[in-house]
Design a protein around this motif. Sequence first.
Motif, PDB file in Angstrom:
ATOM      1  N   VAL A 183       0.886  -1.170   0.000  1.00 45.92           N
ATOM      2  CA  VAL A 183       0.000   0.000   0.000  1.00 45.92           C
ATOM      3  C   VAL A 183       0.917   1.211   0.000  1.00 45.92           C
ATOM      4  CG1 VAL A 183      -1.763   1.282   1.251  1.00 45.92           C
ATOM      5  CG2 VAL A 183      -1.838  -1.224   1.208  1.00 45.92           C
ATOM      6  N   TYR A 184       0.664   2.122  -0.934  1.00 49.12           N
ATOM      7  CA  TYR A 184       1.577   3.249  -1.142  1.00 49.12           C
ATOM      8  C   TYR A 184       0.769   4.449  -1.623  1.00 49.12           C
ATOM      9  CZ  TYR A 184       5.368   5.952  -3.274  1.00 49.12           C
ATOM     10  OH  TYR A 184       6.252   6.945  -3.621  1.00 49.12           O
ATOM     11  N   ASP A 185       0.974   5.586  -0.979  1.00 48.65           N
ATOM     12  CA  ASP A 185       0.252   6.802  -1.352  1.00 48.65           C
ATOM     13  C   ASP A 185       1.171   7.920  -1.839  1.00 48.65           C
ATOM     14  OD1 ASP A 185      -2.491   6.087  -0.895  1.00 48.65           O
ATOM     15  OD2 ASP A 185      -2.064   6.122   1.255  1.00 48.65           O
ATOM     16  N   GLY A 186       2.423   7.629  -2.049  1.00 46.38           N
ATOM     17  CA  GLY A 186       3.367   8.648  -2.502  1.00 46.38           C
ATOM     18  C   GLY A 186       3.340   8.834  -4.006  1.00 46.38           C
ATOM     19  N   PRO A 187       4.273   9.621  -4.508  1.00 43.98           N
ATOM     20  CA  PRO A 187       4.323   9.867  -5.949  1.00 43.98           C
ATOM     21  C   PRO A 187       4.773   8.628  -6.727  1.00 43.98           C
ATOM     22  CG  PRO A 187       6.186  10.914  -4.848  1.00 43.98           C
ATOM     23  CD  PRO A 187       5.296  10.360  -3.765  1.00 43.98           C
ATOM     24  N   VAL A 188       4.159   8.442  -7.881  1.00 45.93           N
ATOM     25  CA  VAL A 188       4.542   7.385  -8.817  1.00 45.93           C
ATOM     26  C   VAL A 188       5.031   8.089 -10.074  1.00 45.93           C
ATOM     27  CG1 VAL A 188       3.735   5.425 -10.189  1.00 45.93           C
ATOM     28  CG2 VAL A 188       2.841   5.778  -7.874  1.00 45.93           C
ATOM     29  N   THR A 189       6.247   7.773 -10.483  1.00 48.39           N
ATOM     30  CA  THR A 189       6.858   8.402 -11.652  1.00 48.39           C
ATOM     31  C   THR A 189       7.224   7.319 -12.656  1.00 48.39           C
ATOM     32  OG1 THR A 189       7.800  10.034 -10.121  1.00 48.39           O
ATOM     33  CG2 THR A 189       8.638  10.038 -12.377  1.00 48.39           C
ATOM     34  N   PRO A 190       6.294   6.955 -13.551  1.00 49.72           N
ATOM     35  CA  PRO A 190       6.584   5.878 -14.494  1.00 49.72           C
ATOM     36  C   PRO A 190       7.767   6.222 -15.401  1.00 49.72           C
ATOM     37  CG  PRO A 190       4.278   6.575 -14.637  1.00 49.72           C
ATOM     38  CD  PRO A 190       4.981   7.535 -13.744  1.00 49.72           C
ATOM     39  N   SER A 191       8.598   5.228 -15.646  1.00 49.66           N
ATOM     40  CA  SER A 191       9.764   5.420 -16.508  1.00 49.66           C
ATOM     41  C   SER A 191       9.398   5.104 -17.954  1.00 49.66           C
ATOM     42  CB  SER A 191      10.902   4.515 -16.055  1.00 49.66           C
ATOM     43  OG  SER A 191      10.625   3.168 -16.432  1.00 49.66           O
ATOM     44  N   ASP A 192      10.377   5.248 -18.836  1.00 52.00           N
ATOM     45  CA  ASP A 192      10.134   4.908 -20.241  1.00 52.00           C
ATOM     46  C   ASP A 192      10.133   3.396 -20.465  1.00 52.00           C
ATOM     47  OD1 ASP A 192      12.835   4.347 -20.041  1.00 52.00           O
ATOM     48  OD2 ASP A 192      13.444   5.673 -21.673  1.00 52.00           O
ATOM     49  N   GLU A 193      10.299   2.611 -19.383  1.00 54.16           N
ATOM     50  CA  GLU A 193      10.115   1.161 -19.480  1.00 54.16           C
ATOM     51  C   GLU A 193       8.630   0.821 -19.551  1.00 54.16           C
ATOM     52  OE1 GLU A 193      12.151  -1.523 -16.866  1.00 54.16           O
ATOM     53  OE2 GLU A 193      13.848  -0.171 -16.652  1.00 54.16           O
ATOM     54  N   THR A 194       7.772   1.815 -19.278  1.00 50.81           N
ATOM     55  CA  THR A 194       6.324   1.627 -19.356  1.00 50.81           C
ATOM     56  C   THR A 194       5.763   2.684 -20.316  1.00 50.81           C
ATOM     57  OG1 THR A 194       5.620   3.181 -17.631  1.00 50.81           O
ATOM     58  CG2 THR A 194       6.370   1.004 -16.899  1.00 50.81           C
ATOM     59  N   ASP A 195       4.497   2.534 -20.646  1.00 50.22           N
ATOM     60  CA  ASP A 195       3.804   3.555 -21.426  1.00 50.22           C
ATOM     61  C   ASP A 195       2.823   4.279 -20.503  1.00 50.22           C
ATOM     62  OD1 ASP A 195       3.187   5.051 -23.641  1.00 50.22           O
ATOM     63  OD2 ASP A 195       1.847   3.569 -24.532  1.00 50.22           O
ATOM     64  N   GLY A 196       3.315   4.542 -19.287  1.00 48.95           N
ATOM     65  CA  GLY A 196       2.490   5.216 -18.298  1.00 48.95           C
ATOM     66  C   GLY A 196       1.710   4.232 -17.458  1.00 48.95           C
ATOM     67  N   GLY A 197       0.799   4.770 -16.679  1.00 45.24           N
ATOM     68  CA  GLY A 197      -0.013   3.932 -15.817  1.00 45.24           C
ATOM     69  C   GLY A 197      -0.986   4.788 -15.044  1.00 45.24           C
ATOM     70  N   ARG A 198      -1.874   4.107 -14.311  1.00 41.20           N
ATOM     71  CA  ARG A 198      -2.838   4.828 -13.485  1.00 41.20           C
ATOM     72  C   ARG A 198      -3.441   3.876 -12.466  1.00 41.20           C
ATOM     73  NH1 ARG A 198      -8.365   4.100 -14.470  1.00 41.20           N
ATOM     74  NH2 ARG A 198      -8.935   3.031 -16.383  1.00 41.20           N
ATOM     75  N   PHE A 199      -4.094   4.459 -11.462  1.00 39.43           N
ATOM     76  CA  PHE A 199      -4.820   3.674 -10.480  1.00 39.43           C
ATOM     77  C   PHE A 199      -6.189   3.319 -11.044  1.00 39.43           C
ATOM     78  CE2 PHE A 199      -1.666   5.466  -7.615  1.00 39.43           C
ATOM     79  CZ  PHE A 199      -1.381   4.368  -6.810  1.00 39.43           C
ATOM     80  N   TRP A 200      -6.586   2.069 -10.869  1.00 45.65           N
ATOM     81  CA  TRP A 200      -7.876   1.552 -11.297  1.00 45.65           C
ATOM     82  C   TRP A 200      -8.673   1.155 -10.057  1.00 45.65           C
ATOM     83  CZ3 TRP A 200      -8.975  -0.552 -16.516  1.00 45.65           C
ATOM     84  CH2 TRP A 200      -7.974  -0.258 -17.446  1.00 45.65           C
ATOM     85  N   THR A 201      -9.975   1.409 -10.081  1.00 43.65           N
ATOM     86  CA  THR A 201     -10.815   0.865  -9.015  1.00 43.65           C
ATOM     87  C   THR A 201     -10.976  -0.633  -9.273  1.00 43.65           C
ATOM     88  OG1 THR A 201     -12.937   1.152 -10.153  1.00 43.65           O
ATOM     89  CG2 THR A 201     -12.111   3.039  -8.842  1.00 43.65           C
TER      90      THR A 201
END
Length: 172
Positions: A122-140
């Motif tokens: 469980v983590y509530d801090g900043p998420v900084t996706p790298s160029d190893e991904t094409d981004g991301g987001r939280f899903w319900t």
Amino acid sequence: MNRDNPSELFPVVDETGRVVGCATRGECHDGRRLLHPVVHLHLFNSRGELYLQKRPLWKDIQPGHWDTAVGGHVDYGETPDEALRREVREELGVTEFTPERLTQYIFDSVRERELVYVNRTVYDGPVTPSDETDGGRFWTIGEILRTLGTGLFTPNFESEFRRVFLTDDGIA
């Protein structure tokens, strides 16, 4: 353009995780199905939403699909715990988290066999996706449940989500 390094060395393991040799990424992903270890992290926020990453189109496995927040190979000479910390830092820029090991299992596909070490945090801090991904987001969880089976997620994520988080009574 980014691409996976087919010469990268991975440990080859038995079903208990004991290293029995090594092979390249190319050899592990070309249909020989050499069992190699990977780490997954399911990153939840305190609202119970699950962060998923979108795999970039240049990936050699499941390009363009949504997947576990962090999924990465254990490098030859590295422990699964070391690999998890490295992968989370590389893919999400997260360094301060407390992983909980949930399970391990063997994922089998036509192209590969992986010994998957499944973790959550469980983590509530900043998420900084790298160029190893094409981004991301939280899903319900509701969004995930409605999207299962539509082809948007990787088959590995879908089977793992069902295995680890769905019970006869609902969500674990």
